[in-house]
Design a protein around this motif. Sequence first.
Motif, short mmCIF file in Angstrom:
data_model
loop_
_atom_site.label_atom_id
_atom_site.label_comp_id
_atom_site.label_asym_id
_atom_site.label_seq_id
_atom_site.Cartn_x
_atom_site.Cartn_y
_atom_site.Cartn_z
N MET A 1 -6.11 10.16 -4.72
CA MET A 1 -6.28 10.37 -3.23
C MET A 1 -6.63 9.19 -2.55
SD MET A 1 -7.28 14.28 -3.33
CE MET A 1 -7.56 14.44 -1.66
N ARG A 2 -7.75 8.71 -3.10
CA ARG A 2 -8.49 7.54 -2.55
C ARG A 2 -7.55 6.15 -2.21
NH1 ARG A 2 -12.97 9.21 -5.48
NH2 ARG A 2 -12.33 8.17 -7.40
N LYS A 3 -6.56 6.12 -3.42
CA LYS A 3 -5.66 5.00 -3.41
C LYS A 3 -5.19 5.20 -2.26
CE LYS A 3 -2.46 2.33 -6.06
NZ LYS A 3 -1.69 2.31 -7.49
N ALA A 4 -4.04 6.62 -2.02
CA ALA A 4 -3.30 6.75 -0.93
C ALA A 4 -3.83 6.53 0.36
CB ALA A 4 -2.63 8.14 -1.19
N GLN A 5 -5.30 6.75 0.36
CA GLN A 5 -5.99 6.58 1.65
C GLN A 5 -6.14 5.32 1.96
OE1 GLN A 5 -9.87 8.81 1.77
NE2 GLN A 5 -10.07 7.98 4.04
N ARG A 6 -6.48 4.62 1.05
CA ARG A 6 -6.63 2.96 1.07
C ARG A 6 -5.35 2.41 1.70
NH1 ARG A 6 -9.62 3.26 -3.56
NH2 ARG A 6 -7.85 2.41 -4.76
N GLN A 7 -4.18 2.76 1.12
CA GLN A 7 -2.95 2.22 1.56
C GLN A 7 -2.32 2.62 2.96
OE1 GLN A 7 -0.40 4.06 -1.70
NE2 GLN A 7 -0.53 2.22 -2.90
N GLN A 8 -3.04 3.78 3.45
CA GLN A 8 -2.84 4.19 4.81
C GLN A 8 -3.42 3.46 5.74
OE1 GLN A 8 -3.38 8.59 4.76
NE2 GLN A 8 -1.44 9.05 3.83
N GLU A 9 -4.76 3.19 5.46
CA GLU A 9 -5.46 2.31 6.25
C GLU A 9 -4.97 0.98 6.07
OE1 GLU A 9 -9.42 2.94 4.46
OE2 GLU A 9 -9.63 5.04 5.12
N GLU A 10 -4.68 0.38 5.23
CA GLU A 10 -4.04 -0.85 5.09
C GLU A 10 -2.95 -1.17 5.92
OE1 GLU A 10 -3.78 -1.78 1.00
OE2 GLU A 10 -5.99 -2.17 0.49
N ALA A 11 -1.83 -0.21 5.74
CA ALA A 11 -0.78 -0.20 6.58
C ALA A 11 -1.03 0.02 8.00
CB ALA A 11 0.29 1.04 5.88
N ALA A 12 -2.07 0.91 8.24
CA ALA A 12 -2.46 0.99 9.81
C ALA A 12 -2.90 -0.30 10.36
CB ALA A 12 -3.54 1.88 10.02
N ARG A 13 -3.56 -0.95 9.64
CA ARG A 13 -4.38 -2.46 9.95
C ARG A 13 -3.05 -3.25 10.33
NH1 ARG A 13 -8.77 -1.14 6.53
NH2 ARG A 13 -7.74 -2.07 4.86
N VAL A 14 -2.19 -3.36 9.41
CA VAL A 14 -1.14 -4.33 9.18
C VAL A 14 0.04 -3.92 10.51
CG1 VAL A 14 1.06 -4.90 8.31
CG2 VAL A 14 -0.72 -4.79 7.03
N ALA A 15 -0.14 -2.38 10.99
CA ALA A 15 0.87 -2.19 12.09
C ALA A 15 0.25 -2.49 13.22
CB ALA A 15 0.96 -0.67 12.00
N LEU A 16 -1.11 -2.58 13.28
CA LEU A 16 -1.83 -3.06 14.45
C LEU A 16 -1.76 -4.29 14.78
CD1 LEU A 16 -4.91 -0.75 14.23
CD2 LEU A 16 -3.01 -0.41 15.83
N LEU A 17 -1.26 -5.45 14.10
CA LEU A 17 -1.21 -6.70 14.20
C LEU A 17 -0.28 -6.99 15.25
CD1 LEU A 17 -1.14 -8.24 10.73
CD2 LEU A 17 -3.07 -8.13 12.36
N PRO A 18 -0.61 -7.69 16.61
CA PRO A 18 0.44 -7.94 17.66
C PRO A 18 1.29 -9.02 17.19
CG PRO A 18 -1.72 -8.93 18.17
CD PRO A 18 -1.91 -8.09 16.75
N ALA A 19 2.47 -9.12 17.75
CA ALA A 19 3.61 -10.16 17.53
C ALA A 19 2.95 -11.30 18.02
CB ALA A 19 4.61 -9.60 18.26
#
Length: 299
Positions: A73-91
């Motif tokens: 569960m912690r690993k899945a949460q970390r992956q979601q948080e990391e994916a969210a950080r990547v998604a927020l990177l502007p072009a």
Amino acid sequence: MMTGLKRERRRGQWKKGIVLAGAVSLLGGSVVSGALGKAEVIGLASLTSLAAEVRVIRTDTASREQRREQEKMRKAQRQQEEAARVALLPAGTKVEQDEIDRYGVSAYFTCHEISDEVFARMRGKSFGEDCTTPREDLHYLKVLYCGPGNKPFVGELVCHREISQDLLEIFRELYEQDYPIEKMVLVDDYDGDDLRSAADNNTSCFNFRVASGPSGSLSYHARGKAIDINPLYNPYLWTDETGELHCEPEEGLLYADREEYFPYKMEREDLCCRLFLEHGFRWGGDWETEKDYMHFSRP
């Protein structure tokens, strides 16, 4: 002769022995031979000890399983948080290689429906009031590309959903092969002005507009089924009825002579051109009466 009381006592001991033997057997033990009373005492002690061990083992096993589930569960949460950080990177963001290694290349190649935030950027620009392409037919892509200085940059595109996976695959291969692209933001950053975007050598896809040139028909870009790659260095060239040569963008006239060598030049043997052709696109450089070297489209 055995009295009735003695027989009942012996029968009770015998029953206890059977129960004890079965319990010990289930736990992998055995009844100690000898007098029944002695066996009973020893067996009960062993049984109690074994039962305690079993409870400890079961508790320890349950704890390990619980810890494993918590770690998942912690690993899945970390992956979601990391994916969210990547998604927020502007072009246009330059990405360090250690960040790509940390999150994985795939995290930077994503496809989503048009969010309200993205649509707000498009409204009145690439998606005007007269736009007949349904919003739900469009997808928003994020990719990596090899930009200035041969560094990884975040790029963005809006395209028709029917070609979204093709574009992800193409740009993933281009990135992995260090294919140079100078810029990749939505044409809305230029207020939907395609010529301004092209003059800035910006790679873009969807823009609800008529086609360039004399035809006046609706462009494939209007449906999100055409893309222009490094357009400044790969201009659209056509000749009018008087024989006058036209170039779009005008700044691309410096690169109209396709015999010359210059950066970002598109040719049929080029990796980018080959990948688009393999995915069923048509290249404007193959047109006979006009040439649109930046342009790839698919019906």
